[in-house]
Design an enzyme around this catalytic site. Sequence first.
Site, PDB file in Angstrom:
ATOM      1  N   GLU A 146       3.395   5.539  -1.625  1.00  0.00           N
ATOM      2  CA  GLU A 146       4.712   6.147  -1.897  1.00  0.00           C
ATOM      3  C   GLU A 146       4.798   7.652  -1.627  1.00  0.00           C
ATOM      4  O   GLU A 146       5.231   8.416  -2.482  1.00  0.00           O
ATOM      5  CB  GLU A 146       5.117   5.869  -3.345  1.00  0.00           C
ATOM      6  CG  GLU A 146       5.116   4.395  -3.695  1.00  0.00           C
ATOM      7  CD  GLU A 146       5.544   4.126  -5.139  1.00  0.00           C
ATOM      8  OE1 GLU A 146       5.686   5.079  -5.922  1.00  0.00           O
ATOM      9  OE2 GLU A 146       5.748   2.936  -5.470  1.00  0.00           O
ATOM     10  N   GLU A 250       3.794  -6.257  -3.183  1.00  0.00           N
ATOM     11  CA  GLU A 250       4.186  -6.258  -4.601  1.00  0.00           C
ATOM     12  C   GLU A 250       5.481  -7.055  -4.793  1.00  0.00           C
ATOM     13  O   GLU A 250       6.393  -6.630  -5.507  1.00  0.00           O
ATOM     14  CB  GLU A 250       4.378  -4.816  -5.105  1.00  0.00           C
ATOM     15  CG  GLU A 250       3.189  -3.913  -4.822  1.00  0.00           C
ATOM     16  CD  GLU A 250       3.319  -2.496  -5.372  1.00  0.00           C
ATOM     17  OE1 GLU A 250       4.235  -2.231  -6.173  1.00  0.00           O
ATOM     18  OE2 GLU A 250       2.487  -1.650  -4.991  1.00  0.00           O
TER      19      GLU A 250
END
Length: 336
Positions: A146, A250
Site C-alpha cells: 500500500e 485478500e
Amino acid sequence: MKSLLFCLLLAAPMVAHGQGPFLKDRYKFPIGASLNPRLLAENEAYHKVATSEFTSVTAENHMKMMLVHPEANRFDFSRGDEIVEFAQSTQKRVHGHTLVWHNQVPKWMNEFSGDTQAWENMLKNHIQTVAKHYKGQVAGWDVVNESFLDDGTLRPSIWSKNIPDYIAKSFQWAHEADPNAILFYNDYGQDGKPKKMQAILNLVKDLQARNIPIHGLGLQMHININAKNEEILSVINQSKATGLAIHFSELDIAVNPKNDSTFVYDETAIKAQQEKFELVFKSYQNLPKHQQYGITFWNVSDRDSWLRGYFKRPKEYPLLFDDTYTRKPIYSNLLN
Ligand code: XIL
C-alpha cells in the site's frame, strides 16, 4: 437396507464440515485464506474449515512489523511460527505478509530517529531478519504494501519520509535475504483509481529497468457488490500485461459497505455478491497458468472477517462461509 440407510443418516452430520467436492480441487491454482492463530487454537470449526478447504495460508496479522518486531532489539516469531507449523502439518503453502507497511508499525519504529543511513539500516535489518527467519518456509512475500495514494503519489509515511527510494531498496534487501522467494508489491482499491493503478505499473517498469527483483502483484480485492465490473476487469488485465505473478491476496466482497444498521442479507444482496465472486474467479482462471499464484480470502468465515471487527460492521457477510462455518450457496456456483 434399512439399517444401511440408518447408518448413512447417522453419519451425515459428522461429515457436515470438510466434505467434498472442494474448491481447492476444482481450481488448478492455490486457494488460500488469511488465518488468525488464536482462532486456529481455540475454535474447532475454524480449524476444521481452515484445514480442509485451503491450500495456501497467509498470516492475517502475525508477520507484520508490529507483531514480529515489538522492540528494537526483540523479534517475536511465535505466532507467525504457529501459522507456519499449521500449514506444514496440513501440506499448505505459506505466503508472507508483509515486510514493509505504513500501518501496524511498532511504536519504537514510529519514534525512531536517525539519519538516512540509520533508517536504512533499521529497515534493512527488519526485512532481512524476518525474511531469513521464514526462508524456505514461505513461497513469497508481500514486500511492500500500500505505498500509493489514490492520486498515484507516494503515500506519506515514515518510510517515504526517511528513506529515499525505499520501495526499490526493500525489494533488493528481501531478495538478498531469501533469493528464492517470489516478491510481490501488494495494494488495494486500484479499480476506479487509474492513477493509482498507473503508479503501480510505473513502479514495476522502473524496478525492472533497474534490475531490481519484483515477481508479482498482489491485488487485495477488498471489493464490494457495487464495484464496477469493467473497472475490476481493467485492473486485472493491466496487471496481467506485466507478465508478473498475480495474487488476489485478500479477497472479500462486502455486501453492506455503508454499514447500514437495518441491512438485510437478502436474495438481492446474495445474488449481487455471487455475481461478483463468479467474475473474480472466472477472470482469475483466465490468466495464463504461470501467472496464477492463487486466490486468498481474507479470513475464513463471515464472523472472522476484519470488516466486522476492524470496521465495526456487525451486518457484513463478505466470505464463502457463514457464521456457522457452513458453505454458502455461492460455493457450489464456483464449483460449476
Ligand atoms: C487487517 C487485519 O485483517 C486486521 O485484523 C487488522 O486489525 C488490520 O489489518 N490490507 C492489508 C491487511 O494488507 O494486512 C489488512 O489486514 C487489511 C487491509
